[in-house]
Design an enzyme around this catalytic site. Sequence first.
Site, PDB file in Angstrom:
ATOM      1  N   ALA A  13      -3.693  -1.621  -2.337  1.00 34.22           N
ATOM      2  CA  ALA A  13      -4.951  -0.978  -2.698  1.00 34.22           C
ATOM      3  C   ALA A  13      -6.163  -1.612  -2.029  1.00 34.22           C
ATOM      4  O   ALA A  13      -7.225  -0.991  -1.967  1.00 34.22           O
ATOM      5  CB  ALA A  13      -5.127  -1.010  -4.218  1.00 34.22           C
ATOM      6  N   GLY A  16      -3.683  -3.434   4.032  1.00 30.82           N
ATOM      7  CA  GLY A  16      -2.359  -3.069   4.513  1.00 30.82           C
ATOM      8  C   GLY A  16      -1.871  -4.123   5.477  1.00 30.82           C
ATOM      9  O   GLY A  16      -2.651  -4.918   6.014  1.00 30.82           O
ATOM     10  N   ARG A  17      -0.582  -4.127   5.719  1.00 33.18           N
ATOM     11  CA  ARG A  17      -0.028  -5.095   6.662  1.00 33.18           C
ATOM     12  C   ARG A  17       1.265  -4.535   7.235  1.00 33.18           C
ATOM     13  O   ARG A  17       1.933  -3.694   6.628  1.00 33.18           O
ATOM     14  CB  ARG A  17       0.235  -6.440   5.989  1.00 33.18           C
ATOM     15  CG  ARG A  17       1.177  -6.354   4.795  1.00 33.18           C
ATOM     16  CD  ARG A  17       1.361  -7.681   4.115  1.00 33.18           C
ATOM     17  NE  ARG A  17       2.215  -7.563   2.936  1.00 33.18           N
ATOM     18  CZ  ARG A  17       2.738  -8.588   2.268  1.00 33.18           C
ATOM     19  NH1 ARG A  17       2.477  -9.832   2.646  1.00 33.18           N
ATOM     20  NH2 ARG A  17       3.506  -8.383   1.222  1.00 33.18           N
ATOM     21  N   HIS A 235       7.431   3.146  -3.627  1.00 32.33           N
ATOM     22  CA  HIS A 235       6.410   2.635  -4.537  1.00 32.33           C
ATOM     23  C   HIS A 235       6.467   1.120  -4.432  1.00 32.33           C
ATOM     24  O   HIS A 235       7.524   0.509  -4.650  1.00 32.33           O
ATOM     25  CB  HIS A 235       6.678   3.085  -5.976  1.00 32.33           C
ATOM     26  CG  HIS A 235       5.617   2.653  -6.923  1.00 32.33           C
ATOM     27  ND1 HIS A 235       5.788   2.658  -8.290  1.00 32.33           N
ATOM     28  CD2 HIS A 235       4.368   2.178  -6.712  1.00 32.33           C
ATOM     29  CE1 HIS A 235       4.686   2.218  -8.872  1.00 32.33           C
ATOM     30  NE2 HIS A 235       3.816   1.914  -7.925  1.00 32.33           N
ATOM     31  N   ASP A 236       5.352   0.492  -4.093  1.00 31.70           N
ATOM     32  CA  ASP A 236       5.373  -0.940  -3.791  1.00 31.70           C
ATOM     33  C   ASP A 236       5.926  -1.772  -4.943  1.00 31.70           C
ATOM     34  O   ASP A 236       6.591  -2.796  -4.713  1.00 31.70           O
ATOM     35  CB  ASP A 236       4.001  -1.442  -3.347  1.00 31.70           C
ATOM     36  CG  ASP A 236       2.866  -1.053  -4.282  1.00 31.70           C
ATOM     37  OD1 ASP A 236       3.128  -0.560  -5.392  1.00 31.70           O
ATOM     38  OD2 ASP A 236       1.696  -1.227  -3.883  1.00 31.70           O
ATOM     39  N   THR A 237       5.704  -1.347  -6.175  1.00 31.77           N
ATOM     40  CA  THR A 237       6.265  -2.087  -7.301  1.00 31.77           C
ATOM     41  C   THR A 237       7.784  -1.998  -7.310  1.00 31.77           C
ATOM     42  O   THR A 237       8.473  -2.970  -7.659  1.00 31.77           O
ATOM     43  CB  THR A 237       5.700  -1.570  -8.627  1.00 31.77           C
ATOM     44  OG1 THR A 237       4.285  -1.589  -8.578  1.00 31.77           O
ATOM     45  CG2 THR A 237       6.156  -2.446  -9.789  1.00 31.77           C
ATOM     46  N   GLU A 303     -11.572  -9.214  -8.418  1.00 28.52           N
ATOM     47  CA  GLU A 303     -12.056  -8.777  -7.108  1.00 28.52           C
ATOM     48  C   GLU A 303     -13.352  -7.971  -7.232  1.00 28.52           C
ATOM     49  O   GLU A 303     -14.257  -8.106  -6.405  1.00 28.52           O
ATOM     50  CB  GLU A 303     -10.980  -7.970  -6.385  1.00 28.52           C
ATOM     51  CG  GLU A 303      -9.848  -8.815  -5.835  1.00 28.52           C
ATOM     52  CD  GLU A 303     -10.361  -9.920  -4.929  1.00 28.52           C
ATOM     53  OE1 GLU A 303     -11.062  -9.621  -3.958  1.00 28.52           O
ATOM     54  OE2 GLU A 303     -10.085 -11.106  -5.224  1.00 28.52           O
TER      55      GLU A 303
END
Length: 400
Positions: A13, A16-17, A235-237, A303
Site C-alpha cells: 500500500a 512496490g518492489r 493477496h499479499d497476506t 505512517e
Amino acid sequence: MNSAPYAAIDLGASSGRVMTARVTSGTLSLTECHRFPNTPVRTGDTLHWNILGLYAGILDGLRAAGPVRSVGIDSWAVDHGLLDADGALLGNPFHYRDPRTEGVAERIIHPHVPPAELYAATGIQYAPFNTLYQLAAARDTVQLQAAKRLLMIPDLITYWLTGRQGTELTNASTTQLIDPRTGDWARDVAARTGIDLGLFAPLRHPGDPAGELLPHVLRETGLSGPVPVRAVASHDTASAVAAVPATEEHFAYICTGTWSLAGLELDAPVLGEESRAANFTNELGIDGTVRYLRNIMGLWLLEECRRDWGHPELEALLEGAARAEPLRSVVDAGDPAFLAPGDMPARIAAACRATGQPEPRTPAETTRCILDSLALAHRRAIADAARLADRPVDVVHIVG
C-alpha cells in the site's frame, strides 16, 4: 538446468518492489532489485491508485533483475481495474480509502442480503471498502456500465504483462463474492445484490500458468523469452502466511505492514454469528487453507502521523516512545475513524479524550500510544481467534 532466479513483484500500500529468489540446497536467497513508491493520487474528492506509475516501476524492476525463470505478482486486496470491450483500462482504479462506499452497505446491500446471511455465505468481515460495496457504489456510473471485465490489481498487472485474463482465488476471496466452503462464486449473493459475475475472468489458483511475458514487455525489460508468469497467492497476506516458518500445527500469525492481520490458518471457515460479531474474516489461502483473521489498522496509524509531523526519523520516534510512560493512553486500533488519511495525531488525541484518557502531548507519546494499542489489539485478536475456532495456540509467528 535453468539457474536463473525467480522474480517476485510485490505491491504494497505504500511501496512496490521487485525481488529475485534463488533456491539452492534448501536455502532461499532473496535480492531486492528495485523498490518504488506507491503514492495515491487525489483528484477532487476522489482517491485513486497511480496504477501506471506502479506498472512503470515493475518494468524497471524486471529490467534490473536480469534473466529470470518465471514471474509472480501479489498486492493488496479488494481494489480492481475495469476494462472495456477492447481490454482498455477505464480510468485509474479507486483507492480502498476513497469515501464513496460510505453507507453503501446499509443502503444498497443489506436490504437484499442481511449481514448475518452475507457472512454465512462468504465469511468475509464487514469493511466499507470490500469489493462488493465498491461495485454497489459504482452501480449507476457510466464507467461500470461500459465495463466488460473486472480484474483485481495483481490480475490487471498480469494481463498487461501477458495479455491473458484470470481471477486468482486468494485475492478473489476478499471480494465478498466467494463461498469459502467451495472456493467458487457465491452466486446467490451476487444474484440478490445485482452483481454480474460475468465481469470476472475465470478463477485460477496459486501455481496455475498465467501466460508468458509479451514481446513488447521483453523488449522493454531486455529479457529473453519465453518467460512464464504463474499465478501465486496474489493477496499479499496469503503469500505472507504461506511463508510463515511454522513447524507446529497450532500456530498463530501476525502479518505487519500498513495493515496488521492477526489470526490462524485453518482447514475450514468459521461462519457462525459470534465470529461475525467479532469481525473475523475467512480468506482463502494456498492448498485449500483458510486464513481466519482480524484486520487491525496497523502501522498506517504511525505512517500517517509521521506524514503530519513532516516525516521525522523513525528511529528517533521509537527511542522516544521507549522512554514514554507505557499504557498511559490506548485507542481501538480497529476503529473505522482511523481509516481515512489526514490529521491522524489529532484523531488519536480525540479518541483518547473521548474515552477519558490523557491525550498524547508529543510525537513520542503518540507513537507509544499507537504501539501499545497495536500490541493489545494483536493479543485480543489471537485470543479471540483461538476461542472462536476452538483451537489452541502454542506459538505466534510475526512476519512482514
